[in-house]
Write an enzyme that holds these catalytic residues in place. Structure first.
Site, short mmCIF file in Angstrom:
data_model
loop_
_atom_site.label_atom_id
_atom_site.label_comp_id
_atom_site.label_asym_id
_atom_site.label_seq_id
_atom_site.Cartn_x
_atom_site.Cartn_y
_atom_site.Cartn_z
N SER A 100 0.67 -1.09 -0.15
CA SER A 100 0.05 0.04 0.09
C SER A 100 0.84 1.26 -0.01
CB SER A 100 -0.96 -0.14 1.21
OG SER A 100 -1.94 0.77 1.18
N ASP A 240 -2.53 6.44 -3.47
CA ASP A 240 -1.28 5.58 -2.81
C ASP A 240 -0.76 4.42 -3.77
OD1 ASP A 240 -3.37 3.93 -2.44
OD2 ASP A 240 -2.87 3.41 -0.51
N ASP A 242 -0.87 1.30 -4.11
CA ASP A 242 -1.87 0.27 -4.51
C ASP A 242 -3.40 0.88 -4.84
OD1 ASP A 242 -2.92 0.57 -2.07
OD2 ASP A 242 -3.33 -1.53 -1.75
N ASP A 244 -5.83 2.15 -3.30
CA ASP A 244 -7.13 1.96 -2.56
C ASP A 244 -7.17 3.17 -1.42
OD1 ASP A 244 -5.08 1.72 -0.39
OD2 ASP A 244 -6.07 0.00 0.39
#
EC number: 5.4.2.10
Length: 448
Positions: A100, A240, A242, A244
């Site tokens: 992340s 960010d 990833d 999400d």
């Protein structure tokens, strides 16, 4: 939290803590728990742009193949992309390889069930118990029963087609500045907003395996703030690594956090009759100004523990469709099953288009209380909730606040820390309250 699984899957320094050997076991045992009722289970695997992604993907996929799974590699894609495709393609499970918003040396592995939702604590515990057995007793298929692996890089386009359908109209006339953190949305978000006819300027879209989240993205929105002003954009959207999370920047360069985005979207959806039970789900870390602004609009709020998985659990339980965190994990459950930065961005731009207002005008409707968070290193973080002197000073401060502020003292979910947070009418009062409480916490249980 368990031995391997934290608040968001398994995470650690790649090749040191999160080794290929561990990734193989996670693939083998995790895949088995999620697919044991299916003879040839389909499992989707995605990753972000970290240099360690290929190494961990190879090991994870080997583990999945060893239980007879049909693996479809999606390549570089966002976490919510894996979540959406797992459900849309009737797969038994999905796996995302990402840490992340963490720095490049970290990586992680998180699972989604066939319904597109993250795993329950019970499922994670079952996986951990199998991983820790002295002897691996799982079936070992051979010959034609072994698993197979194929690439399905078209999955990203399928996900983009879904996202485009969530736009209420095209984005003609809106100048969007994107910061993709050199991560999973680097190509996807650029194509998405261009296809929706927005005028697009980009930064953080040149991943090299090592620069993910490095001074860019939703944890460093100040970079996008400068970029928005340079380009004269109407709105900045920072994701960010990833994809999400979403943090926005208004046309003046001011940062608009997850609380503000939730409020803006919830107010608009309520006006459209699309906010279920006129309720929003957030965590205890949301700003007091967020709750007061919702109350003013006749919108109810429900609080959960910190972590988007707990927000989603509360939303599923009672059928709510909007929730999220101040950090930018925003969930629109009518469309996807997890926090989705690009979906959240579309919801926000939908609101801009429909109201004709600027983002600064919309954000100004929620007055944020000054907030201060201090971490205290302690010997036993869980004792803070039972300590009489700590409880006494909290009660003393809350009495002085008289409803115009909030105190939150809680153990960290991942570190040996107690987090002391205060919100008050002024920054000076925040400083005073936090100083008083942290002094007692340090005296009672602090360590150097």
């Amino acid at each position: 939290m368990g031995k391997y699984f934290g608040t968001d899957g398994v995470r650690g320094v790649a090749n040191s803590e999160l080794t290929p050997e561990l990734a193989f076991k996670i693939g083998r045992f995790g895949g088995y728990v999620l697919t044991k009722d299916k003879e040839r289970p389909k499992v989707l695997v995605g990753r972000d742009t970290r240099v360690s992604g290929h190494m961990l993907e190879g090991a994870l996929v080997a583990g999945l193949l060893s239980i007879g799974a049909e693996v479809m590699r999606l390549g570089v894609i966002s976490t919510p992309g894996v979540s959406y495709l797992t459900k849309a393609m009737d797969a038994e499970a999905g796996v995302m390889i990402s840490a992340s918003h963490n720095p490049v040396q970290d990586n992680g592995i998180k699972f989604f069930g066939g319904d597109g939702f993250k795993l329950s604590d019970e499922q994670e515990n079952e996986i951990e118990q199998l991983m820790d057995q002295p002897v691996d007793q799982l079936p070992r298929p051979v010959g034609a029963d072994l698993g197979t692996v194929n690439d399905y890089f078209e999955g990203g386009q399928k996900y983009l087609q879904f996202l485009k359908q969530t736009a209420d109209e095209d984005f003609t006339g809106i100048h969007v500045a994107l910061d993709c953190a050199h991560g999973a949305t680097s190509s996807l978000a650029t194509h998405l907003f261009a296809d929706l006819d927005a005028d697009v300027s980009t930064m953080g879209t040149s991943p090299n395996g090592l620069n993910i989240n490095d001074g860019v993205g939703s944890t460093h929105p100040e970079a996008l703030s400068v970029f928005v002003k340079e380009k004269g954009a109407d709105i900045g959207l920072a994701f960010d690594g990833d994809g999400d999370r979403l943090i926005a920047v208004d046309e003046k360069g001011d940062i608009v956090d997850g609380d503000q985005i939730m409020y803006i979207c919830a107010r608009y959806l309520k006006g459209e009759g699309r906010l279920k039970d006129n309720t929003v789900v957030s965590t205890v870390m949301s700003n007091l100004g967020f709750y007061k602004a919702l109350e003013k609009q006749g919108i109810k709020s429900i609080q959960t523990a910190v972590g988007d998985r707990y927000v989603v659990e509360a939303m599923k339980k009672d059928g709510y469709n909007v929730g999220g965190e101040q950090s930018g994990h925003l969930i629109f459950l009518d469309y996807n099953t997890t926090g989705d930065g690009m979906l959240s961005a579309i919801m926000l731009v939908n609101t801009l288009k429909a109201t004709g207002k600027t983002l600064s005008e919309l954000a100004a409707e929620m007055e944020k209380f000054p907030q201060l968070l201090v971490n205290v290193k302690v010997s036993d973080k869980y004792k803070v909730e039972e300590n009489e002197k700590v409880k006494a000073v909290i009660q003393e401060v809350e009495k002085e606040m008289n409803g115009d502020g909030r105190i939150l003292v809680r153990p960290s979910g991942t570190e040996p820390l107690v987090r002391v947070m205060a919100e008050a009418k002024t920054k000076e009062l925040c400083d005073e309250y936090v100083t008083r409480i942290t002094a007692v916490v340090k005296e009672e249980m602090g360590i150097e």
